[in-house]
Design a protein around this motif. Structure first.
Motif, PDB file in Angstrom:
ATOM      1  N   ILE A   1      92.785 -34.230  14.416  1.00  0.00           N
ATOM      2  CA  ILE A   1      93.989 -34.070  13.962  1.00  0.00           C
ATOM      3  C   ILE A   1      95.041 -34.774  14.477  1.00  0.00           C
ATOM      4  CG2 ILE A   1      95.965 -32.261  13.351  1.00  0.00           C
ATOM      5  CD1 ILE A   1      93.911 -30.012  13.230  1.00  0.00           C
ATOM      6  N   ALA A   2      95.061 -35.285  15.672  1.00  0.00           N
ATOM      7  CA  ALA A   2      96.153 -36.054  16.425  1.00  0.00           C
ATOM      8  C   ALA A   2      95.835 -37.262  16.038  1.00  0.00           C
ATOM      9  CB  ALA A   2      95.919 -35.825  17.895  1.00  0.00           C
ATOM     10  N   ILE A   3      94.570 -37.707  15.927  1.00  0.00           N
ATOM     11  CA  ILE A   3      94.422 -39.312  15.358  1.00  0.00           C
ATOM     12  C   ILE A   3      94.767 -39.359  14.128  1.00  0.00           C
ATOM     13  CG2 ILE A   3      92.424 -40.775  14.975  1.00  0.00           C
ATOM     14  CD1 ILE A   3      90.961 -39.862  17.274  1.00  0.00           C
ATOM     15  N   LEU A   4      94.431 -38.279  13.103  1.00  0.00           N
ATOM     16  CA  LEU A   4      94.940 -38.252  11.498  1.00  0.00           C
ATOM     17  C   LEU A   4      96.765 -38.508  11.792  1.00  0.00           C
ATOM     18  CD1 LEU A   4      92.616 -36.028   9.852  1.00  0.00           C
ATOM     19  CD2 LEU A   4      92.862 -38.538   9.687  1.00  0.00           C
ATOM     20  N   ALA A   5      97.292 -37.684  12.527  1.00  0.00           N
ATOM     21  CA  ALA A   5      98.840 -37.644  12.567  1.00  0.00           C
ATOM     22  C   ALA A   5      99.140 -39.125  12.880  1.00  0.00           C
ATOM     23  CB  ALA A   5      99.508 -36.589  13.488  1.00  0.00           C
ATOM     24  N   ILE A   6      98.571 -39.472  14.138  1.00  0.00           N
ATOM     25  CA  ILE A   6      99.172 -40.976  14.579  1.00  0.00           C
ATOM     26  C   ILE A   6      99.042 -41.901  13.625  1.00  0.00           C
ATOM     27  CG2 ILE A   6      98.572 -42.765  16.203  1.00  0.00           C
ATOM     28  CD1 ILE A   6      98.127 -40.346  18.250  1.00  0.00           C
ATOM     29  N   SER A   7      97.786 -41.891  12.796  1.00  0.00           N
ATOM     30  CA  SER A   7      97.586 -42.955  11.928  1.00  0.00           C
ATOM     31  C   SER A   7      98.555 -42.767  10.846  1.00  0.00           C
ATOM     32  CB  SER A   7      96.085 -42.525  11.378  1.00  0.00           C
ATOM     33  OG  SER A   7      95.100 -42.666  12.288  1.00  0.00           O
ATOM     34  N   LEU A   8      98.820 -41.448  10.214  1.00  0.00           N
ATOM     35  CA  LEU A   8      99.738 -41.313   9.202  1.00  0.00           C
ATOM     36  C   LEU A   8     101.037 -41.988   9.593  1.00  0.00           C
ATOM     37  CD1 LEU A   8     100.232 -40.301   6.122  1.00  0.00           C
ATOM     38  CD2 LEU A   8     100.903 -38.000   7.303  1.00  0.00           C
ATOM     39  N   THR A   9     101.333 -41.302  10.822  1.00  0.00           N
ATOM     40  CA  THR A   9     102.725 -41.963  11.507  1.00  0.00           C
ATOM     41  C   THR A   9     102.890 -43.625  11.529  1.00  0.00           C
ATOM     42  OG1 THR A   9     102.805 -39.889  12.716  1.00  0.00           O
ATOM     43  CG2 THR A   9     104.244 -41.851  13.279  1.00  0.00           C
ATOM     44  N   LEU A  10     101.742 -44.264  11.908  1.00  0.00           N
ATOM     45  CA  LEU A  10     101.753 -45.429  11.875  1.00  0.00           C
ATOM     46  C   LEU A  10     101.862 -46.317  10.474  1.00  0.00           C
ATOM     47  CD1 LEU A  10      99.164 -46.486  14.873  1.00  0.00           C
ATOM     48  CD2 LEU A  10     101.586 -46.866  14.664  1.00  0.00           C
ATOM     49  N   ALA A  11     100.926 -45.752   9.495  1.00  0.00           N
ATOM     50  CA  ALA A  11     101.219 -46.064   8.216  1.00  0.00           C
ATOM     51  C   ALA A  11     102.623 -45.934   7.582  1.00  0.00           C
ATOM     52  CB  ALA A  11     100.096 -45.126   7.425  1.00  0.00           C
ATOM     53  N   ILE A  12     102.974 -44.861   8.081  1.00  0.00           N
ATOM     54  CA  ILE A  12     104.494 -44.835   7.524  1.00  0.00           C
ATOM     55  C   ILE A  12     105.558 -45.673   8.146  1.00  0.00           C
ATOM     56  CG2 ILE A  12     106.841 -43.091   7.122  1.00  0.00           C
ATOM     57  CD1 ILE A  12     104.248 -41.205   6.768  1.00  0.00           C
ATOM     58  N   SER A  13     105.575 -45.819   9.538  1.00  0.00           N
ATOM     59  CA  SER A  13     106.405 -46.454  10.294  1.00  0.00           C
ATOM     60  C   SER A  13     106.200 -47.985  10.485  1.00  0.00           C
ATOM     61  CB  SER A  13     106.464 -45.917  11.544  1.00  0.00           C
ATOM     62  OG  SER A  13     105.473 -46.147  12.194  1.00  0.00           O
ATOM     63  N   VAL A  14     105.088 -48.362  10.439  1.00  0.00           N
ATOM     64  CA  VAL A  14     104.644 -49.910  10.541  1.00  0.00           C
ATOM     65  C   VAL A  14     105.585 -50.927   9.736  1.00  0.00           C
ATOM     66  CG1 VAL A  14     102.909 -51.882  10.310  1.00  0.00           C
ATOM     67  CG2 VAL A  14     102.546 -49.654  11.732  1.00  0.00           C
ATOM     68  N   PRO A  15     105.751 -50.557   8.251  1.00  0.00           N
ATOM     69  CA  PRO A  15     106.460 -51.197   7.469  1.00  0.00           C
ATOM     70  C   PRO A  15     108.093 -51.721   7.858  1.00  0.00           C
ATOM     71  CG  PRO A  15     105.127 -49.978   5.976  1.00  0.00           C
ATOM     72  CD  PRO A  15     104.924 -49.358   7.460  1.00  0.00           C
ATOM     73  N   TYR A  16     108.294 -50.355   8.598  1.00  0.00           N
ATOM     74  CA  TYR A  16     109.757 -50.288   9.087  1.00  0.00           C
ATOM     75  C   TYR A  16     110.013 -51.084  10.587  1.00  0.00           C
ATOM     76  CZ  TYR A  16     110.473 -47.534   4.880  1.00  0.00           C
ATOM     77  OH  TYR A  16     110.451 -46.974   3.843  1.00  0.00           O
ATOM     78  N   PHE A  17     108.874 -50.589  11.399  1.00  0.00           N
ATOM     79  CA  PHE A  17     109.026 -51.088  12.705  1.00  0.00           C
ATOM     80  C   PHE A  17     108.042 -52.184  13.244  1.00  0.00           C
ATOM     81  CE2 PHE A  17     110.582 -46.703  12.591  1.00  0.00           C
ATOM     82  CZ  PHE A  17     112.081 -46.878  12.709  1.00  0.00           C
ATOM     83  N   GLY A  18     107.285 -52.561  12.190  1.00  0.00           N
ATOM     84  CA  GLY A  18     106.056 -53.588  12.504  1.00  0.00           C
ATOM     85  C   GLY A  18     106.524 -55.039  12.657  1.00  0.00           C
TER      86      GLY A  18
END
Length: 158
Positions: free
Chosen positions: A21-38
């Protein structure tokens, strides 16, 4: 900077479920935030303060190849500099302590900034980064690497 570390993970039952669940949450957070903060988010921040400018291609796959090659060159330069510094330390028979590692990292940072600005950016016509932008870019890069390569001191039993 990059050290050989052995990672041992023993998980079962609820801890395995929580880990998934933690890995999925981190992956989802990265998928959402990378376009803005990547990469593009960092570019937008640097462009806002006139520290960098990038000319975007018309097609997305051209951007992916061009900027992917740019990022691969930066990563390769950092790895080669780290290996070169480790080779110098080993060939001079210097014991690798925290102070030697810190001095080595600072020297690598300075050499990286100069090599990046003089050679790598000069080879890419669509990318222009100022000295201050280069300094900030590599400072962020080395801080991220330092955070992920931090090793807790081992307890000594008496």
């Amino acid at each position: 900077m990059f050290r050989n570390k052995k990672i041992k993970i023993r998980v079962s039952g609820w801890s395995a479920l929580l880990l998934i669940i933690a890995i999925l949450a981190i992956s989802l957070t990265l998928a959402i935030s990378v376009p803005y903060f990547g990469f593009y988010g960092l570019y937008n921040i640097l462009a806002k303060f006139n520290l960098a400018s990038i000319d975007i291609f018309e097609k997305w796959y051209q951007d992916l190849f061009y900027f992917g090659w740019f990022i691969i060159l930066i990563f390769s330069m950092i790895i080669l500099l780290d290996l070169f510094c480790l080779f110098i330390i080993a060939s001079c028979n210097i014991k690798l302590t925290k102070s030697v590692d810190t001095i080595s990292t600072i020297m690598q940072f300075a050499i990286s900034v100069v090599l990046f600005k003089k050679f790598i950016v000069a080879g890419f016509e669509r990318i222009d980064v100022t000295w201050a932008g280069t300094f900030i870019l590599f400072l962020l890069l080395y801080v991220v690497v330092a955070v992920f390569s931090y090793e807790k001191p081992k307890k000594v039993n008496k």
